[in-house]
Design a protein around this motif. Sequence first.
Motif, PDB file in Angstrom:
ATOM      1  N   MET A  18       0.867  -1.192   0.000  1.00  0.00           N
ATOM      2  CA  MET A  18       0.000   0.000   0.000  1.00  0.00           C
ATOM      3  C   MET A  18       0.892   1.227   0.000  1.00  0.00           C
ATOM      4  O   MET A  18       1.851   1.311   0.762  1.00  0.00           O
ATOM      5  N   ALA A  19       0.543   2.194  -0.844  1.00  0.00           N
ATOM      6  CA  ALA A  19       1.362   3.410  -0.961  1.00  0.00           C
ATOM      7  C   ALA A  19       1.137   4.300   0.239  1.00  0.00           C
ATOM      8  O   ALA A  19       0.021   4.381   0.753  1.00  0.00           O
ATOM      9  N   PRO A  20       2.152   4.950   0.716  1.00  0.00           N
ATOM     10  CA  PRO A  20       1.987   5.855   1.868  1.00  0.00           C
ATOM     11  C   PRO A  20       1.127   7.039   1.490  1.00  0.00           C
ATOM     12  O   PRO A  20       1.050   7.429   0.330  1.00  0.00           O
ATOM     13  N   PRO A  21       0.427   7.670   2.475  1.00  0.00           N
ATOM     14  CA  PRO A  21      -0.451   8.805   2.173  1.00  0.00           C
ATOM     15  C   PRO A  21       0.354   9.983   1.682  1.00  0.00           C
ATOM     16  O   PRO A  21       1.502  10.192   2.078  1.00  0.00           O
ATOM     17  N   ASN A  22      -0.282  10.749   0.829  1.00  0.00           N
ATOM     18  CA  ASN A  22       0.330  11.953   0.272  1.00  0.00           C
ATOM     19  C   ASN A  22       0.193  13.083   1.276  1.00  0.00           C
ATOM     20  O   ASN A  22      -0.875  13.652   1.464  1.00  0.00           O
ATOM     21  N   MET A  23       1.282  13.421   2.002  1.00  0.00           N
ATOM     22  CA  MET A  23       1.238  14.402   3.078  1.00  0.00           C
ATOM     23  C   MET A  23       0.933  15.783   2.560  1.00  0.00           C
ATOM     24  O   MET A  23       0.307  16.599   3.248  1.00  0.00           O
ATOM     25  N   SER A  24       1.340  16.059   1.340  1.00  0.00           N
ATOM     26  CA  SER A  24       1.083  17.399   0.792  1.00  0.00           C
ATOM     27  C   SER A  24      -0.410  17.620   0.588  1.00  0.00           C
ATOM     28  O   SER A  24      -0.931  18.706   0.808  1.00  0.00           O
ATOM     29  N   ASN A  25      -1.139  16.520   0.167  1.00  0.00           N
ATOM     30  CA  ASN A  25      -2.600  16.670  -0.017  1.00  0.00           C
ATOM     31  C   ASN A  25      -3.303  16.894   1.330  1.00  0.00           C
ATOM     32  O   ASN A  25      -4.255  17.673   1.437  1.00  0.00           O
ATOM     33  N   LEU A  26      -2.827  16.166   2.390  1.00  0.00           N
ATOM     34  CA  LEU A  26      -3.441  16.346   3.708  1.00  0.00           C
ATOM     35  C   LEU A  26      -3.233  17.768   4.209  1.00  0.00           C
ATOM     36  O   LEU A  26      -4.137  18.388   4.796  1.00  0.00           O
ATOM     37  N   ALA A  27      -2.021  18.260   4.019  1.00  0.00           N
ATOM     38  CA  ALA A  27      -1.736  19.616   4.470  1.00  0.00           C
ATOM     39  C   ALA A  27      -2.585  20.626   3.747  1.00  0.00           C
ATOM     40  O   ALA A  27      -3.073  21.596   4.332  1.00  0.00           O
ATOM     41  N   THR A  28      -2.815  20.359   2.408  1.00  0.00           N
ATOM     42  CA  THR A  28      -3.607  21.288   1.619  1.00  0.00           C
ATOM     43  C   THR A  28      -5.062  21.308   2.074  1.00  0.00           C
ATOM     44  O   THR A  28      -5.718  22.340   2.119  1.00  0.00           O
ATOM     45  N   ASN A  29      -5.614  20.103   2.419  1.00  0.00           N
ATOM     46  CA  ASN A  29      -7.039  19.985   2.792  1.00  0.00           C
ATOM     47  C   ASN A  29      -7.302  20.181   4.300  1.00  0.00           C
ATOM     48  O   ASN A  29      -8.442  20.065   4.746  1.00  0.00           O
ATOM     49  N   GLN A  30      -6.261  20.444   5.090  1.00  0.00           N
ATOM     50  CA  GLN A  30      -6.446  20.549   6.541  1.00  0.00           C
ATOM     51  C   GLN A  30      -7.469  21.595   6.955  1.00  0.00           C
ATOM     52  O   GLN A  30      -8.297  21.333   7.828  1.00  0.00           O
ATOM     53  N   PRO A  31      -7.481  22.791   6.371  1.00  0.00           N
ATOM     54  CA  PRO A  31      -8.488  23.782   6.790  1.00  0.00           C
ATOM     55  C   PRO A  31      -9.919  23.291   6.598  1.00  0.00           C
ATOM     56  O   PRO A  31     -10.794  23.555   7.424  1.00  0.00           O
ATOM     57  N   PHE A  32     -10.154  22.568   5.471  1.00  0.00           N
ATOM     58  CA  PHE A  32     -11.501  22.062   5.199  1.00  0.00           C
ATOM     59  C   PHE A  32     -11.897  20.973   6.198  1.00  0.00           C
ATOM     60  O   PHE A  32     -13.044  20.887   6.631  1.00  0.00           O
ATOM     61  N   VAL A  33     -10.929  20.113   6.586  1.00  0.00           N
ATOM     62  CA  VAL A  33     -11.199  19.056   7.558  1.00  0.00           C
ATOM     63  C   VAL A  33     -11.544  19.651   8.927  1.00  0.00           C
ATOM     64  O   VAL A  33     -12.500  19.261   9.582  1.00  0.00           O
ATOM     65  N   LEU A  34     -10.765  20.636   9.340  1.00  0.00           N
ATOM     66  CA  LEU A  34     -11.022  21.277  10.627  1.00  0.00           C
ATOM     67  C   LEU A  34     -12.378  21.983  10.647  1.00  0.00           C
ATOM     68  O   LEU A  34     -13.113  21.943  11.643  1.00  0.00           O
ATOM     69  N   ALA A  35     -12.737  22.607   9.543  1.00  0.00           N
ATOM     70  CA  ALA A  35     -14.036  23.293   9.469  1.00  0.00           C
ATOM     71  C   ALA A  35     -15.180  22.289   9.579  1.00  0.00           C
ATOM     72  O   ALA A  35     -16.185  22.530  10.256  1.00  0.00           O
ATOM     73  N   ALA A  36     -15.021  21.122   8.893  1.00  0.00           N
ATOM     74  CA  ALA A  36     -16.060  20.099   8.947  1.00  0.00           C
ATOM     75  C   ALA A  36     -16.208  19.540  10.360  1.00  0.00           C
ATOM     76  O   ALA A  36     -17.319  19.316  10.847  1.00  0.00           O
ATOM     77  N   LEU A  37     -15.071  19.317  11.037  1.00  0.00           N
ATOM     78  CA  LEU A  37     -15.123  18.822  12.419  1.00  0.00           C
ATOM     79  C   LEU A  37     -15.789  19.826  13.348  1.00  0.00           C
ATOM     80  O   LEU A  37     -16.562  19.462  14.237  1.00  0.00           O
ATOM     81  N   SER A  38     -15.509  21.109  13.161  1.00  0.00           N
ATOM     82  CA  SER A  38     -16.114  22.147  14.005  1.00  0.00           C
ATOM     83  C   SER A  38     -17.620  22.179  13.840  1.00  0.00           C
ATOM     84  O   SER A  38     -18.374  22.316  14.809  1.00  0.00           O
ATOM     85  N   ILE A  39     -18.076  22.056  12.588  1.00  0.00           N
ATOM     86  CA  ILE A  39     -19.521  22.051  12.324  1.00  0.00           C
ATOM     87  C   ILE A  39     -20.169  20.837  12.980  1.00  0.00           C
ATOM     88  O   ILE A  39     -21.249  20.927  13.586  1.00  0.00           O
ATOM     89  N   LEU A  40     -19.510  19.650  12.900  1.00  0.00           N
ATOM     90  CA  LEU A  40     -20.053  18.426  13.487  1.00  0.00           C
ATOM     91  C   LEU A  40     -20.164  18.556  15.005  1.00  0.00           C
ATOM     92  O   LEU A  40     -21.172  18.177  15.609  1.00  0.00           O
ATOM     93  N   VAL A  41     -19.109  19.109  15.643  1.00  0.00           N
ATOM     94  CA  VAL A  41     -19.132  19.295  17.103  1.00  0.00           C
ATOM     95  C   VAL A  41     -20.241  20.240  17.508  1.00  0.00           C
ATOM     96  O   VAL A  41     -20.953  20.022  18.499  1.00  0.00           O
ATOM     97  N   ALA A  42     -20.443  21.315  16.757  1.00  0.00           N
ATOM     98  CA  ALA A  42     -21.493  22.286  17.079  1.00  0.00           C
ATOM     99  C   ALA A  42     -22.872  21.655  16.973  1.00  0.00           C
ATOM    100  O   ALA A  42     -23.753  21.907  17.806  1.00  0.00           O
ATOM    101  N   LEU A  43     -23.064  20.831  15.932  1.00  0.00           N
ATOM    102  CA  LEU A  43     -24.361  20.161  15.768  1.00  0.00           C
ATOM    103  C   LEU A  43     -24.628  19.208  16.926  1.00  0.00           C
ATOM    104  O   LEU A  43     -25.741  19.141  17.456  1.00  0.00           O
ATOM    105  N   LEU A  44     -23.605  18.412  17.305  1.00  0.00           N
ATOM    106  CA  LEU A  44     -23.777  17.477  18.426  1.00  0.00           C
ATOM    107  C   LEU A  44     -24.082  18.218  19.725  1.00  0.00           C
ATOM    108  O   LEU A  44     -24.918  17.795  20.528  1.00  0.00           O
ATOM    109  N   ALA A  45     -23.395  19.352  19.945  1.00  0.00           N
ATOM    110  CA  ALA A  45     -23.640  20.133  21.168  1.00  0.00           C
ATOM    111  C   ALA A  45     -25.055  20.680  21.192  1.00  0.00           C
ATOM    112  O   ALA A  45     -25.729  20.682  22.229  1.00  0.00           O
TER     113      ALA A  45
END
Length: 376
Positions: free
Chosen positions: A1-28
């Motif tokens: 299995m090929a290792p994950p592309n770290m550059s893609n994760l770094a690029t998409n990090q803001p979107f991931v954090l925003a999605a997690l924040s929205i999920l936490v707010a909904l659960l709260a």
Amino acid sequence: MAPPNMSNLATNQPFVLAALSILVALLAAILLPLLFEKDPKKEIDTPTLSKSKSLCDVSEGLRNEELRTSKSFNSLAAAADDQRVLSAAAFREFKVLKVTKVSYNTKLIRFEIPHGKSLGLSIGRHITVRARISNHDGDGNDHEEHATTNKVMRAYTPTSRPDQTGYFDLLVKSYEYGKLSPYLHALKPGKTVEVRGPVGRFKYTPNRFLAPQYMGLIAGGTGLTPCLQVIRCVLEGSGSGKSEVVDRTCFTLLFQNRTEEDILLREELDALVAKYPTRLRIIYFLSNPTGSEFGTGKAAEPVAGGKDSYGSEVRGYINSAVVEAILHPSRCPYVAICGPSGFNTSIKKLLEAVGHVDEVTDGDASSRPVPTIYTW
């Protein structure tokens, strides 16, 4: 299995954090209201002690009692959910069974106790009665656009015995400028008022005052009610069926009123004196008697064998000579009083002048003399 592309994760990090924040707010938003939702059965209606009378009108004496016991309300949270008739933490509704006219300004109001139970009051304790009274222009319409509702609270001592089952009685005098008493006088069978209790600090010890000593009681007007409750409970027994202690306490009651018509429950009081002549003495004082015969009878034999010249009726006020002769600490080690605030203040001064000690409700009481005056 090929290792994950770290550059893609770094690029998409803001979107991931925003999605997690929205999920936490909904659960709260979903879970927090469920976690902190109030159970109506656990609601405790604690006393409103604000001095703003637009919120709750409380007499000064009752306010002091409520403040002294306010620290215990948190520990009584379960009282609102238990099966006791009275709760010290929550008001409960009681229905009027009947209303009986006693005098021109006094009525005896009987309230139903559900399920044939008793109030469970200790001797000498009282209850807080509360009503929601509407202020309007006087046309009897409680739903006027500008009407406001105040909660008015006053303390009352039932005249019925604490162990009475199925009902309790309140003796209510209507005052011209009163707030709760006229409201209670206007109640009809089927209506309800809110009640909480017990209230008060009175502690009774059997056989504490035996001949030749006696316990003193001083009442002004409807201040008779706690005095009568104590007298009846002690002389007639608690009615609980327990015979652990035979109580032989003696009493002397000084009862102040204006006219003959103002003397409440005199027939019952005189019947108690006739039944227990060696343990109960009652002296009626009238400041403005209407009959010429009042106060002309000969002196009755003082209870417990004391000596004084006072009969069962005296024209005028309770004064220093009366207190010196009848309620001196050497004969009467303890006095409980109940009446209007001005009456209580003047009586306490008379008692202190002969050596009685008033209770102190603030500061350190450990270094002070043991009080010999109790004020209901």
